[in-house]
Write an enzyme that holds these catalytic residues in place. Sequence first.
Site, PDB file in Angstrom:
ATOM      1  N   ARG A   1       0.857  -1.197   0.000  1.00 24.63           N
ATOM      2  CA  ARG A   1       0.000   0.000   0.000  1.00 24.63           C
ATOM      3  C   ARG A   1       0.891   1.245   0.000  1.00 24.63           C
ATOM      4  O   ARG A   1       0.642   2.205  -0.709  1.00 24.63           O
ATOM      5  CB  ARG A   1      -0.952   0.017   1.203  1.00 24.63           C
ATOM      6  CG  ARG A   1      -1.695   1.343   1.326  1.00 24.63           C
ATOM      7  CD  ARG A   1      -2.924   1.342   2.242  1.00 24.63           C
ATOM      8  NE  ARG A   1      -2.865   0.451   3.358  1.00 24.63           N
ATOM      9  CZ  ARG A   1      -2.115   0.625   4.457  1.00 24.63           C
ATOM     10  NH1 ARG A   1      -1.346   1.696   4.576  1.00 24.63           N
ATOM     11  NH2 ARG A   1      -2.134  -0.260   5.427  1.00 24.63           N
TER      12      ARG A   1
ATOM     13  N   TYR B   1     -16.359  16.743 -15.745  1.00 26.29           N
ATOM     14  CA  TYR B   1     -16.823  15.357 -15.709  1.00 26.29           C
ATOM     15  C   TYR B   1     -17.855  15.187 -14.580  1.00 26.29           C
ATOM     16  O   TYR B   1     -17.626  15.634 -13.451  1.00 26.29           O
ATOM     17  CB  TYR B   1     -15.614  14.431 -15.516  1.00 26.29           C
ATOM     18  CG  TYR B   1     -16.010  13.018 -15.223  1.00 26.29           C
ATOM     19  CD1 TYR B   1     -16.801  12.298 -16.123  1.00 26.29           C
ATOM     20  CD2 TYR B   1     -15.631  12.393 -14.045  1.00 26.29           C
ATOM     21  CE1 TYR B   1     -17.197  11.005 -15.842  1.00 26.29           C
ATOM     22  CE2 TYR B   1     -16.017  11.091 -13.769  1.00 26.29           C
ATOM     23  CZ  TYR B   1     -16.804  10.401 -14.671  1.00 26.29           C
ATOM     24  OH  TYR B   1     -17.204   9.125 -14.391  1.00 26.29           O
TER      25      TYR B   1
ATOM     26  N   ASP C   1      -7.145  18.926 -14.436  1.00 24.33           N
ATOM     27  CA  ASP C   1      -7.485  17.582 -14.926  1.00 24.33           C
ATOM     28  C   ASP C   1      -7.071  17.542 -16.401  1.00 24.33           C
ATOM     29  O   ASP C   1      -7.678  18.191 -17.249  1.00 24.33           O
ATOM     30  CB  ASP C   1      -8.994  17.357 -14.746  1.00 24.33           C
ATOM     31  CG  ASP C   1      -9.433  15.955 -15.167  1.00 24.33           C
ATOM     32  OD1 ASP C   1      -8.732  15.341 -16.006  1.00 24.33           O
ATOM     33  OD2 ASP C   1     -10.481  15.490 -14.678  1.00 24.33           O
TER      34      ASP C   1
ATOM     35  N   LYS D   1      -8.056   6.444 -19.258  1.00 22.46           N
ATOM     36  CA  LYS D   1      -8.359   6.904 -20.607  1.00 22.46           C
ATOM     37  C   LYS D   1      -7.118   6.785 -21.496  1.00 22.46           C
ATOM     38  O   LYS D   1      -6.663   5.695 -21.760  1.00 22.46           O
ATOM     39  CB  LYS D   1      -8.916   8.339 -20.530  1.00 22.46           C
ATOM     40  CG  LYS D   1     -10.048   8.491 -19.490  1.00 22.46           C
ATOM     41  CD  LYS D   1     -11.248   7.689 -19.860  1.00 22.46           C
ATOM     42  CE  LYS D   1     -12.381   7.551 -18.867  1.00 22.46           C
ATOM     43  NZ  LYS D   1     -12.416   8.163 -17.601  1.00 22.46           N
TER      44      LYS D   1
HETATM   45  C1  LIG Z   1     -12.132  14.283 -17.395  1.00 21.53           C
HETATM   46  C2  LIG Z   1     -12.292  13.156 -16.417  1.00 21.53           C
HETATM   47  N1  LIG Z   1     -11.826  13.284 -15.169  1.00 21.53           N
HETATM   48  C3  LIG Z   1     -11.950  12.297 -14.246  1.00 21.53           C
HETATM   49  C4  LIG Z   1     -12.587  11.113 -14.551  1.00 21.53           C
HETATM   50  C5  LIG Z   1     -12.727  10.045 -13.504  1.00 21.53           C
HETATM   51  O1  LIG Z   1     -11.813   9.017 -13.725  1.00 21.53           O
HETATM   52  P1  LIG Z   1     -12.075   7.475 -13.377  1.00 21.53           P
HETATM   53  O2  LIG Z   1     -13.258   7.036 -14.157  1.00 21.53           O
HETATM   54  O3  LIG Z   1     -10.789   6.824 -13.759  1.00 21.53           O
HETATM   55  O4  LIG Z   1     -12.333   7.417 -11.901  1.00 21.53           O
HETATM   56  C6  LIG Z   1     -13.092  10.920 -15.843  1.00 21.53           C
HETATM   57  C7  LIG Z   1     -13.797   9.685 -16.194  1.00 21.53           C
HETATM   58  O5  LIG Z   1     -14.484   9.592 -17.195  1.00 21.53           O
HETATM   59  C8  LIG Z   1     -12.938  11.973 -16.795  1.00 21.53           C
HETATM   60  O6  LIG Z   1     -13.422  11.853 -18.067  1.00 21.53           O
END
Ligand SMILES: Cc1ncc(COP(=O)(O)O)c(C=O)c1O
Length: 380
Positions: free
Chosen positions: A47, A99, A171, A196
């Site tokens: 961890r 998101y 992000d 992604k």
């Molecule tokens: C722009 C963006 N940020 C954060 C996330 C969250 O990531 P995760 O699905 O890996 O938890 C996503 C998921 O689609 C996303 O598109």
Amino acid sequence: MKFNTKTIHGGQHNVDPAYGSVMPPIYQTTTYSQTTPGGHKGFEYSRSANPTRTALENSLASIENGKFGLAFGSGLAAIDAVLKLFKPGDEIISTNDLYGGSYRLFTKIFEGLGLKFHFVGMKDSGKIEEFINDNTKMIWVETPTNPMMNIIDIEAVSKISKKHKLLLAVDNTFATAYLQRPLDLGADIVMHSATKYLGGHSDVVMGSLVVNDQELADKLYFIQNASGAICGPMDSFLVLRGIKTLHIRMQRHCENGEKIARFLKNHPKVGKVYWPGFEDHPNHDIAKKQMSGFGGMISFTTLENTLESAVKIVENLKVFTLAESLGGVESLAGHPASMTHASIPVEEREKTGVVDSLIRLSVGIEDDEDLIEDLKQALG
Ligand SMILES: Cc1ncc(COP(=O)(O)O)c(C=O)c1O
């Protein structure tokens, strides 16, 4: 090292000391033997740290031009760790088009724990200052935004965050370090849903953070270990492998993205097309300044502008798969209003342009002719 070399070698200078394996071994172990209490080789319990995860974390830091990388069990776990830097009463200014899961984490978990969020349209970064007060601690930026592809000027926001001594987190999921490096533009934290483009093959859920400041890194490593939302060694290996082809995949995503965006723009049954490469896209000049390409994410509405017309298109697609997520080698289509952004109240979502006829495409790296043929037949 230049970027393309970094994706393969960045932070990977230690060839496996055991057998010289060229690729990092998957250390599928929870614990590590000690010769005497505390007598270990830098790893005690997985961890806290695992050699495969450390190799990935070093790679993540390298491609983002940062010093410290941290990998988590999902993108949301990475955001969760950032929010745990704060205490009740602290305020965060976030972009209002982001998101849906990030919005849900902010409003349904952390608001209840005493953090206050302001959701602000950041196309004009000047608006942000109106919301800053003594309690403000961080600005949260997503650019390009999911799903409207709004572009936020990272450098301009970083000037505001520095002036007011706030953290700036970006992000970077849609652009990736291949197209945009927020730390170089003045951000303090760069976050990814590594699920992604970094993983790139739609087979791992993972998140990451990269920072430059030692004190901030120490706080985040403490949270990562104390809260425990880490990713496993096999997943770390897969994302590390994904990153090694990030540059060539992104290059093709950009090429295919452009062809499809232009095809959609000229199609008689299509309404609006959102792709940052169009000269009339809001803040196109900023996209040109801070990104080295425009990516493979596109959203569009139908001319009819009805839910039914959008549903018919996504049901008819054959090469594109109707599915959540994005950033994999394969092309995906999504319906944000009912899928990725269903957790945002309808009034909020429509204010930002996420109407019922909006379709979001994650353009993959297949032959562009096949993708265009597929869209042609689905649009009818
Ligand atoms: C722009 C963006 N940020 C954060 C996330 C969250 O990531 P995760 O699905 O890996 O938890 C996503 C998921 O689609 C996303 O598109």
